[in-house]
Design a protein around this motif. Structure first.
Motif, PDB file in Angstrom:
ATOM      1  N   LEU A 114       0.824  -1.203   0.000  1.00 44.84           N
ATOM      2  CA  LEU A 114       0.000   0.000   0.000  1.00 44.84           C
ATOM      3  C   LEU A 114       0.861   1.256   0.000  1.00 44.84           C
ATOM      4  CD1 LEU A 114      -2.677   1.528   0.254  1.00 44.84           C
ATOM      5  CD2 LEU A 114      -2.528   1.211   2.748  1.00 44.84           C
ATOM      6  N   VAL A 115       1.876   1.273   0.854  1.00 47.97           N
ATOM      7  CA  VAL A 115       2.683   2.485   1.012  1.00 47.97           C
ATOM      8  C   VAL A 115       3.393   2.854  -0.279  1.00 47.97           C
ATOM      9  CG1 VAL A 115       4.596   3.513   2.307  1.00 47.97           C
ATOM     10  CG2 VAL A 115       2.989   2.000   3.460  1.00 47.97           C
ATOM     11  N   SER A 116       3.853   1.848  -1.036  1.00 47.51           N
ATOM     12  CA  SER A 116       4.595   2.126  -2.260  1.00 47.51           C
ATOM     13  C   SER A 116       3.745   2.788  -3.333  1.00 47.51           C
ATOM     14  CB  SER A 116       5.187   0.826  -2.816  1.00 47.51           C
ATOM     15  OG  SER A 116       4.157  -0.094  -3.127  1.00 47.51           O
ATOM     16  N   LYS A 117       2.437   2.709  -3.193  1.00 49.54           N
ATOM     17  CA  LYS A 117       1.545   3.322  -4.176  1.00 49.54           C
ATOM     18  C   LYS A 117       1.114   4.736  -3.777  1.00 49.54           C
ATOM     19  CE  LYS A 117      -0.292  -1.156  -5.607  1.00 49.54           C
ATOM     20  NZ  LYS A 117       0.465  -1.154  -6.874  1.00 49.54           N
ATOM     21  N   LEU A 118       1.484   5.174  -2.606  1.00 49.62           N
ATOM     22  CA  LEU A 118       1.091   6.501  -2.139  1.00 49.62           C
ATOM     23  C   LEU A 118       2.116   7.543  -2.564  1.00 49.62           C
ATOM     24  CD1 LEU A 118      -0.075   5.604   1.480  1.00 49.62           C
ATOM     25  CD2 LEU A 118      -1.499   5.918  -0.549  1.00 49.62           C
ATOM     26  N   LYS A 119       1.654   8.765  -2.725  1.00 49.54           N
ATOM     27  CA  LYS A 119       2.513   9.875  -3.122  1.00 49.54           C
ATOM     28  C   LYS A 119       2.177  11.101  -2.281  1.00 49.54           C
ATOM     29  CE  LYS A 119       4.273   7.489  -6.561  1.00 49.54           C
ATOM     30  NZ  LYS A 119       5.681   7.024  -6.556  1.00 49.54           N
ATOM     31  N   GLY A 120       3.142  12.018  -2.207  1.00 52.69           N
ATOM     32  CA  GLY A 120       2.892  13.313  -1.583  1.00 52.69           C
ATOM     33  C   GLY A 120       2.516  13.221  -0.119  1.00 52.69           C
ATOM     34  N   ARG A 121       1.570  14.066   0.274  1.00 47.76           N
ATOM     35  CA  ARG A 121       1.192  14.151   1.681  1.00 47.76           C
ATOM     36  C   ARG A 121       0.623  12.853   2.225  1.00 47.76           C
ATOM     37  NH1 ARG A 121       0.157  19.787   0.577  1.00 47.76           N
ATOM     38  NH2 ARG A 121       1.207  21.086   2.169  1.00 47.76           N
ATOM     39  N   TRP A 122      -0.088  12.092   1.379  1.00 53.17           N
ATOM     40  CA  TRP A 122      -0.642  10.833   1.859  1.00 53.17           C
ATOM     41  C   TRP A 122       0.467   9.865   2.265  1.00 53.17           C
ATOM     42  CZ3 TRP A 122      -5.078   9.831   3.789  1.00 53.17           C
ATOM     43  CH2 TRP A 122      -6.217  10.524   3.368  1.00 53.17           C
ATOM     44  N   LEU A 123       1.536   9.827   1.483  1.00 53.12           N
ATOM     45  CA  LEU A 123       2.665   8.962   1.815  1.00 53.12           C
ATOM     46  C   LEU A 123       3.291   9.369   3.135  1.00 53.12           C
ATOM     47  CD1 LEU A 123       4.825   6.830   1.224  1.00 53.12           C
ATOM     48  CD2 LEU A 123       6.017   8.551  -0.156  1.00 53.12           C
ATOM     49  N   TRP A 124       3.548  10.665   3.291  1.00 55.00           N
ATOM     50  CA  TRP A 124       4.205  11.140   4.519  1.00 55.00           C
ATOM     51  C   TRP A 124       3.288  10.999   5.731  1.00 55.00           C
ATOM     52  CZ3 TRP A 124       8.416  10.443   2.591  1.00 55.00           C
ATOM     53  CH2 TRP A 124       8.854  11.017   1.399  1.00 55.00           C
TER      54      TRP A 124
END
Length: 207
Positions: free
Chosen positions: A92-102
């Motif tokens: 899941l984490v590898s597909k997140l970008k930007g603020r959602w990832l952080w």
């Protein structure tokens, strides 16, 4: 640069200084853990030679190994956290970008801080108990409290590392366009494969 980014960037400079100072200490602990592993490997060879060739095994070998294992098991834990080398699910984490990832990384780091903060006092209590009763190994009666003290010490270093990473994720949560500081970065499969190929083809590895 707008005001929030300026403040975050100044915070990043301070965070970078703290990260570098902590990294030096983590590198030393990782070196100690590596030396313990190398020492135990050599010790194991000596034990095999003594047992098979001279029928004279080293007395207390198991006790020494038992206590030494604690050091290389936990001393490098903060170093591994810094490098992002721990095992975790990244589907899941590898597909997140930007603020959602952080945000997700920040949340997971906060959970880790809670768990480590709970483990530290309990591990310290084990050390205190061993110290107070004079706990020792069975064969050669080595004191166990130094090995048990290593655990809360290493967990405390890990706690500091997690706090630094939380600060790094929070900085990027405020300003995602800034360069990451004091956090491990996710690597995709292609990047990891290229790094492994480069490492295996380097002259040092071939030699």
């Amino acid at each position: 640069m707008d005001e929030p980014n300026l403040v975050a960037d100044r915070f990043g400079q301070i965070l970078g200084v703290v990260d570098r100072a902590l990294s030096h200490f983590e590198n030393v602990l990782n070196l100690v853990a590596g030396l313990l592993i190398a020492g135990l490997m050599f010790f194991g060879v000596v034990q095999i030679v003594m047992r098979t060739a001279f029928n004279a095994p080293i007395f207390g070998y198991i006790d020494i190994v038992e206590l030494s294992m604690v050091g290389f098991a936990v001393l490098a834990i903060s170093y591994v956290q810094r490098e992002g080398g721990h095992v975790r699910m990244e589907l899941l984490v590898s597909k997140l970008k930007g603020r959602w990832l952080w945000f997700v990384e920040l949340l997971s780091s906060l959970v880790s801080i809670f768990i480590v903060a709970v483990l530290i006092p309990y591990s310290y209590q084990h050390f205190q108990r061993a110290f107070n009763i004079g706990d020792s190994t069975i064969d050669i009666e080595l004191a166990t409290w130094p090995a048990k003290l290593v655990v809360p010490f290493a967990l405390t270093v890990l706690l500091v590392r997690l706090v630094v990473q939380v600060a790094g994720y929070f900085r990027l949560l405020l300003s995602p366009n800034l360069n990451p500081v004091a956090i491990p970065l996710l690597k995709d499969v292609d990047t990891q494969a290229q790094e492994e190929i480069a490492l295996s083809s380097s002259p040092d590895v071939k030699s």
